[in-house]
Design an enzyme around this catalytic site. Sequence first.
Site, PDB file in Angstrom:
ATOM      1  N   GLY A 243      -3.441   1.689   0.480  1.00  0.00           N
ATOM      2  CA  GLY A 243      -2.641   2.060  -0.676  1.00  0.00           C
ATOM      3  C   GLY A 243      -1.331   1.289  -0.722  1.00  0.00           C
ATOM      4  N   GLU A 267      -3.496  -0.371   5.265  1.00  0.00           N
ATOM      5  CA  GLU A 267      -3.543  -1.607   4.489  1.00  0.00           C
ATOM      6  C   GLU A 267      -2.644  -1.414   3.278  1.00  0.00           C
ATOM      7  OE1 GLU A 267      -6.397  -3.637   1.324  1.00  0.00           O
ATOM      8  OE2 GLU A 267      -7.456  -2.963   3.110  1.00  0.00           O
ATOM      9  N   CYS A 304      -7.266  -5.863  -3.452  1.00  0.00           N
ATOM     10  CA  CYS A 304      -6.211  -6.203  -2.500  1.00  0.00           C
ATOM     11  C   CYS A 304      -6.234  -7.675  -2.122  1.00  0.00           C
ATOM     12  CB  CYS A 304      -6.327  -5.342  -1.241  1.00  0.00           C
ATOM     13  SG  CYS A 304      -8.010  -5.225  -0.612  1.00  0.00           S
TER      14      CYS A 304
END
Length: 524
Positions: A243, A267, A304
């Site tokens: 997040g 992460e 991401c």
Amino acid sequence: MSTQLLGTSIIGFTRSTGTESSGQAVNPASGQKLDPVYVAPTLDEVDQAIALAGQAFPEYSTLPAAKRAEFLRKIADEIDAVVDDIAERGPLETGLPEPRMRGETARTTGQLRLFASLIEEGSWVDARIEFAQPDRQPLPKPDLRSMLRPLGPVAVFCASNFPLAFSVAGGDTAAALAAGCPVLVKAHSSHPGVAEIVGNCVLRAAQATGMPEGVFSLLYGSGREVGMALVKDPVVQAVGFTGSRSGGLALMEAAANRPQPIPVYAEMSSVNPVVLLPGAVEERGEALAEGLFGSLTLGAGQFCTNPGLIFLPDGCGDAFLAKLRELVETAPSAVMLNHGICQAFKEATADFADTPGVTTVAHAFTKQVEERAVPVVFTVNVRRFLEDAELHGEMFGPGTLIVRGSLEEIEATIPELEGQLTATVHGTDDELASSASLISALERRAGRLIINGFPTGVEVCHSMVHGGPFPATSDGRSTSVGTMAINRFCRPVSWQGFPQGLLPEELRDGNPLGISRMEDGKRV
């Protein structure tokens, strides 16, 4: 949809009876609220879930690997059986298309089965045996044997951008369960229905395979209350999180301030730099523009690993920039996952546009819509980039920054970057052969290096590393994708002078499980 959604947490093998609303899912495309209203568990029920996990750990952690593998495969089978329900509910909660939901479901079940195969094969425990040498001088050598053992109950926080692969039964959960750790999942408010569908699958699998109650719980509610209660409880021994940087840092602080600190595998943030070398740009500029545009806009830029930073040397790139501008300016808008993410992206791009020295290269002409985003590309020279740390930050969405400078300036900039999940270089064969120092600099900043490819698309396999130096992750020695992720939820234990009957099977003479082991320094 065949699955009935109850809107309550799963506490071991029972359902929560709390009455305080924790909200409803909202369709990001229409703003429509979706039934049911989800209810937060009481704090007593949170404590009950944690206690059940603690009680389950001694039994679950010592189950044969084959039994845990059966559980993982049963979870995968249960999820496959409700893929149509996931494909129906998922787009309503996330704005992600049905094919993405089906593909992510397959990735999720695939990684569950991959971990099942890993623990059945057995070498992951890193069994090491040093046989006794009672006649050794000047001191006898004792019999010493070691292997990895599970840490204990793990708290897993679901991600907003991957409602399956990084959520209830995603990589963190699969790795922890494979290692022998019960899991307490904190659901994400953006996709509670998908979370409940998958949570029911895990519950059914646990009961069908005879797992101890408490091996899994799914909790709704506030991150400040429910989430922090999980992190601070002494029963919980590790945390998995995907997040925001602010959320990850808050969890890290809470975990570090416990009487017994625990690891948080978070992460958090990555712009995934891409270095374009001149020969490649001149040779295939338009193709590079198409590839980078596709990578930038994949999933509305909410992966991401989207490329948020591109280094382009001075004196080249006219065709590349022209093609990229054409693609961006004609791009459609895309629904983002939720209002907060969409608003944050628009604010970030507005800040970049207003920053002195930053120029907008291209912006889609599509009309702005409330919960939709359009691609945007900025450029800045390398000296200005180095002067302003805000330009190093992530625009979570379809936005990227092109940094111009000489090759020498670009290479000198790499050590100034934050830690990254990925780093990419595009070059000709000759350019790559002479770029050892550039690639070495990127290796020190990223967890995965890519040559002549694009960073989006993370293969779930034994050799994948999805991690990197801080702040890409809180611990760059780990990965959240691939089977190496199991190591995060284990610790090494050594047994000295034990009789055979008290040793784990993995360490007994004769190697009854037939696994790869190290014996007196040799792999056998």
